[in-house]
Design an enzyme around this catalytic site. Sequence first.
Site, PDB file in Angstrom:
ATOM      1  CB  VAL A 158     -82.237 -19.111 -25.173  1.00  0.00           C
ATOM      2  CG1 VAL A 158     -81.301 -20.128 -25.897  1.00  0.00           C
ATOM      3  CG2 VAL A 158     -82.383 -19.634 -23.810  1.00  0.00           C
ATOM      4  CB  CYS A 159     -83.790 -15.788 -29.115  1.00  0.00           C
ATOM      5  SG  CYS A 159     -85.352 -17.007 -29.007  1.00  0.00           S
ATOM      6  N   PRO A 160     -81.413 -14.341 -28.082  1.00  0.00           N
ATOM      7  CG  PRO A 160     -81.584 -12.646 -26.351  1.00  0.00           C
ATOM      8  CD  PRO A 160     -82.268 -13.706 -26.910  1.00  0.00           C
TER       9      PRO A 160
END
Length: 187
Positions: free
Chosen positions: A46-48
């Site tokens: 999810v972070c990128p």
Amino acid sequence: MAKVNTPIKPFKATAFYNGKFVDITEKDVLGKWAVFFFYPADFTFVCPTELGDLADHYEELQKLGVEVFSVSTDTHFTHKAWHDSSETIGKIKYYMVGDQTFQLANNFDVLRDGQGLADRATFIVDPEGIIQAIEITAEGIGRDASDLLRKIKAAQYVASHPGEVCPAKWKEGDKTLAPSLDLVGKI
């Protein structure tokens, strides 16, 4: 604990920024609007998507006088490696702060107990270093940079228009409210 209307605490960290490693402190935040964008870890899922979305809105944030500090407990070296190896992360032009000592995550009270990772958390900080908004989401819930942009515009509007407030769903140019006894029970 970090709360709305409290000042950020002193810190020192190293960030990957503009192809270089730079040291930053709370003094680098003062005098401009800032976003601290905590995320759990580099090279994840999810972070990128969140960081890429934020990168797509960075130019507009800069026009509003806002600096972005993305923060994870990875090192600044890991941030550079991720920046160099990912097309999505490679478009980032804002600060990628390494917080391997957990100072920032502890200052903002977003360090996950026993995990060494930061929560998915966003803090909007005004030019005086005062926290104006906080958003913390569960692991699997990604954030939307366009909504962050809307909140920043509302915070900036309220700061520059004392006596006015922005109602739900407010967007730049919409009507605001001037709280008064006359409005009680009429909204």
